[in-house]
Design an enzyme around this catalytic site. Structure first.
Site, short mmCIF file in Angstrom:
data_model
loop_
_atom_site.label_atom_id
_atom_site.label_comp_id
_atom_site.label_asym_id
_atom_site.label_seq_id
_atom_site.Cartn_x
_atom_site.Cartn_y
_atom_site.Cartn_z
N ASP A 122 39.85 61.99 102.50
CA ASP A 122 40.37 60.78 101.87
C ASP A 122 39.43 59.62 102.16
O ASP A 122 38.65 59.67 103.12
CB ASP A 122 41.77 60.47 102.40
N ARG A 124 47.24 41.44 99.67
CA ARG A 124 46.39 42.22 100.57
C ARG A 124 45.15 41.44 101.00
O ARG A 124 44.74 41.50 102.16
CB ARG A 124 46.02 43.54 99.89
#
Length: 285
Positions: free
Chosen positions: A150, A43
């Site tokens: 979120d 990532r």
């Protein structure tokens, strides 16, 4: 920028890896370490290449100073594993036990606020809406407000769009699929517009008190399967923040492998027919 072939990509040094782990912990409460090296390197390397940074050091300086890049990296590390009607027994508990208790002090037309945090790509808050419409006979007698929050801004955008594939919908009956969705392209289904409009989505970070305050307070909070990614300190901070977001007498639903009794003593454990939940005591302001 042209992506380099995998063998040419540099791996993170031990110090680099620790910097990333410390940064993610401070920003999200999620705990990463050497055992997740491959997951982390994939990532971070992707973000280094995408931004065109000449080295990890250059990228990390940009990460610390650029809120937009910070958001993108956090999005890359969040876990969005969910589906409709997950842990359905808690939805049954909501309708059979929690809401009947809450409305003993309410009048028809009063507001009842339900929060899904984290809400990922929206399956949970939409599930709450569908379940209440199908199973709680008093759903039209009260003003039900459902909010999904979120830390992952990409997940929130997907939630607002409300388009889902077969895996996310696998636990819904054909009747529910037909009643609340319409076919979209490429074997996807989209939540009906009116149902999408009934759920509000917002950005929030469970360990950041300042980002939670604008959400207001809630009668019921679903916070499932996120505290397992935190260490004890971050769990306690999140628990305190969730306590503050609950109205006195309000209820907190955790994931099946999570137990508030091992995190904080501020909540009262309540055992109902369908589920174990945690309540903010009524007599403590």
């Amino acid at each position: 920028m042209k992506r380099l072939p995998a063998p040419a990509q540099k791996v993170l040094s031990r110090d680099d890896l620790q910097q990333v782990c410390d940064f993610l912990y401070q920003q999200t409460g999620m705990l990463f370490g050497e055992s997740k090296r491959y997951y982390i390197e994939r990532r971070v390397t992707d973000r280094v290449l995408t931004t065109g940074a000449a080295s990890f050091a250059v990228y990390f300086d940009r990460l610390r100073s650029n809120p937009a890049e910070r958001e993108k990296l956090i999005n890359a590390f969040t876990v969005n594993e969910t589906y409709f009607y997950r842990e359905e027994h808690q939805l049954a508990c909501l309708g059979r036990s929690l809401l009947p208790d809450l409305i003993t002090s309410r009048r028809p037309g009063d507001k009842i606020r339900i929060w899904s945090a984290p809400c990922s790509t929206g399956e949970e808050p939409y599930s709450i809406a569908i379940w209440l419409l199908e199973n709680w006979r008093l759903v039209d007698a009260y003003h039900i407000e459902i909010v999904g929050s979120d830390i992952d801004t990409q997940a929130l955008e997907a939630a607002r769009q409300g388009r889902y594939g077969e895996r996310a919908l696998s636990r819904l009956s054909p009747d529910l699929l037909e009643a609340y969705f319409e076919p979209a392209q490429y074997q996807y289904w989209q939540i009906l517009h009116d149902l999408r409009e009934s759920v509000t989505f917002s950005h929030a970070n469970l360990i950041d008190r300042a980002s939670l305050a604008p959400q207001g307070t809630f009668d019921v909070i679903f916070c499932r399967n996120v505290l397992i990614y935190f260490d004890d300190e971050a769990r306690l901070l999140a628990a305190d923040n969730l306590y503050d977001r609950l109205k006195p007498g309000g209820y907190l639903c955790l994931g099946h492998s999570e137990a508030m009794s091992r995190i904080s003593g501020r909540f009262t454990t309540r055992r109902f027919e369908d589920a174990i939940v945690y309540q903010r005591p009524r007599d403590i302001p």
